[in-house]
Motif scaffolding. Structure first.
Motif, PDB file in Angstrom:
ATOM      1  N   HIS A   1      -8.814   5.695   1.098  1.00  0.00           N
ATOM      2  CA  HIS A   1      -9.364   4.359   0.836  1.00  0.00           C
ATOM      3  C   HIS A   1      -8.903   3.858  -0.531  1.00  0.00           C
ATOM      4  O   HIS A   1      -8.944   4.583  -1.525  1.00  0.00           O
ATOM      5  N   LEU A   2      -8.481   2.573  -0.588  1.00  0.00           N
ATOM      6  CA  LEU A   2      -7.945   2.028  -1.835  1.00  0.00           C
ATOM      7  C   LEU A   2      -8.663   0.776  -2.326  1.00  0.00           C
ATOM      8  O   LEU A   2      -8.817   0.583  -3.524  1.00  0.00           O
TER       9      LEU A   2
ATOM     10  N   ARG B   1      -9.446  13.605  -2.452  1.00  0.00           N
ATOM     11  CA  ARG B   1      -9.171  12.230  -2.899  1.00  0.00           C
ATOM     12  C   ARG B   1      -8.596  12.216  -4.318  1.00  0.00           C
ATOM     13  O   ARG B   1      -7.660  11.481  -4.611  1.00  0.00           O
ATOM     14  N   ILE B   2      -9.162  13.034  -5.188  1.00  0.00           N
ATOM     15  CA  ILE B   2      -8.636  13.122  -6.558  1.00  0.00           C
ATOM     16  C   ILE B   2      -7.179  13.555  -6.534  1.00  0.00           C
ATOM     17  O   ILE B   2      -6.307  12.943  -7.179  1.00  0.00           O
ATOM     18  N   ALA B   3      -6.891  14.615  -5.776  1.00  0.00           N
ATOM     19  CA  ALA B   3      -5.521  15.113  -5.685  1.00  0.00           C
ATOM     20  C   ALA B   3      -4.598  14.067  -5.062  1.00  0.00           C
ATOM     21  O   ALA B   3      -3.450  13.878  -5.505  1.00  0.00           O
TER      22      ALA B   3
ATOM     23  N   LYS C   1       0.492   8.740  -7.173  1.00  0.00           N
ATOM     24  CA  LYS C   1       0.686   7.987  -8.420  1.00  0.00           C
ATOM     25  C   LYS C   1      -0.129   6.697  -8.448  1.00  0.00           C
ATOM     26  O   LYS C   1       0.281   5.666  -8.978  1.00  0.00           O
ATOM     27  N   LEU C   2      -1.302   6.783  -7.835  1.00  0.00           N
ATOM     28  CA  LEU C   2      -2.239   5.667  -7.882  1.00  0.00           C
ATOM     29  C   LEU C   2      -3.113   5.737  -9.129  1.00  0.00           C
ATOM     30  O   LEU C   2      -3.778   4.771  -9.487  1.00  0.00           O
ATOM     31  N   ALA C   3      -3.157   6.886  -9.779  1.00  0.00           N
ATOM     32  CA  ALA C   3      -3.913   7.063 -11.016  1.00  0.00           C
ATOM     33  C   ALA C   3      -3.354   8.268 -11.766  1.00  0.00           C
ATOM     34  O   ALA C   3      -2.882   9.228 -11.156  1.00  0.00           O
TER      35      ALA C   3
ATOM     36  N   MET D   1       0.845  -1.204   0.000  1.00  0.00           N
ATOM     37  CA  MET D   1       0.000   0.000   0.000  1.00  0.00           C
ATOM     38  C   MET D   1       0.872   1.242   0.000  1.00  0.00           C
ATOM     39  O   MET D   1       1.918   1.283   0.640  1.00  0.00           O
ATOM     40  N   LYS D   2       0.429   2.259  -0.668  1.00  0.00           N
ATOM     41  CA  LYS D   2       1.171   3.506  -0.738  1.00  0.00           C
ATOM     42  C   LYS D   2       1.167   4.199   0.624  1.00  0.00           C
ATOM     43  O   LYS D   2       0.268   4.029   1.439  1.00  0.00           O
ATOM     44  N   LYS D   3       2.179   5.015   0.831  1.00  0.00           N
ATOM     45  CA  LYS D   3       2.226   5.791   2.071  1.00  0.00           C
ATOM     46  C   LYS D   3       1.034   6.743   2.120  1.00  0.00           C
ATOM     47  O   LYS D   3       0.488   7.152   1.105  1.00  0.00           O
TER      48      LYS D   3
END
Length: 231
Positions: free
Chosen positions: A22-23, A44-46, A52-54, A1-3
């Protein structure tokens, strides 16, 4: 999971932070007015982009009103560094129109679809009513346009429920066959008239290469329901 260290979660309460970070799978945020729902979504978008999840162009944010879409877009622009302009933020209906522009031909819709105004809806519906010679309930002689608004509201609700004219007619027939006691015969005749008018109204729009506000969702729903390659 990302930090989860991020400037975009600073100042958020634990519930807001959990929604932003939330992922795994879908998340639903239930909150009243003024509790920061838009802040959560924009953060959440930012956050997804920062971590770098999207990629920006992989994110789609939808709202019900143009005002809300503009507000959300402005907030995201303020949060993100300059150059992240590819995030898709729009209304459900605007997205529907874009999809129909690209794929409407799959349903037999003509190119260059035009969305008609409320006034144009009334005009076209009146044309349809005048074409029927056997309409009894929805075209009274003393006021032929009396029920136009009510009929258009009915059509709008049916479209919100994803029902094409043939679907509505089929449901009425099944209901009439199984539960005749719900309405007297005159009541069933009214609903059947409404179903016929709905069908002719949709056919008239399609002949003219037009769609109304609800069609932007109805046709896309049908398109994604039937065309796996488009999904």
């Amino acid at each position: 999971m990302k930090k989860t260290t991020s400037k975009y979660i600073e100042g958020l309460n634990p519930e807001q932070r959990a929604a932003v970070c939330h992922l795994e799978g879908p998340a639903m945020v239930i909150a009243g007015a003024g509790t920061g729902k838009t802040k959560v979504i924009t953060s959440r978008i930012a956050y997804l982009i920062e971590q770098k999840l999207a990629e920006p162009e992989e994110i789609l944010a939808l709202t019900f009103t143009e005002k809300a879409a503009v507000e959300m877009e402005e907030r995201v622009d303020m949060l993100l560094p300059y150059g992240y302009v590819d995030t898709h933020i729009k209304t459900f209906h605007a997205l529907g129109y874009e999809i129909l522009q690209d794929y409407g031909f799959e349903l037999g819709l003509p190119p260059n679809l035009k969305v008609i105004s409320s006034l144009q809806q009334h005009i076209i519906l009146q044309e349809v009513l005048e074409d029927f010679e056997d309409i009894v309930h929805f075209r009274p002689a003393h006021n032929p346009g009396q029920f136009r608004s009510a009929l258009l509201q009915l059509f709008s609700r049916l479209k919100d429920d994803g029902l094409m004219p043939e679907d509505y007619a089929e449901q009425l027939n099944l209901l009439h066959g199984k539960q005749t006691e719900l309405l007297d015969e005159e009541g069933w005749q009214k609903y059947n008239e409404a179903a016929r008018i709905y069908g002719q109204y949709q056919a008239r729009l399609q002949e003219k290469g037009l769609i109304d506000y609800g069609d932007q969702l109805l046709y896309v729903y049908r398109l994604l329901q039937k065309k796996q390659h488009i999904r």
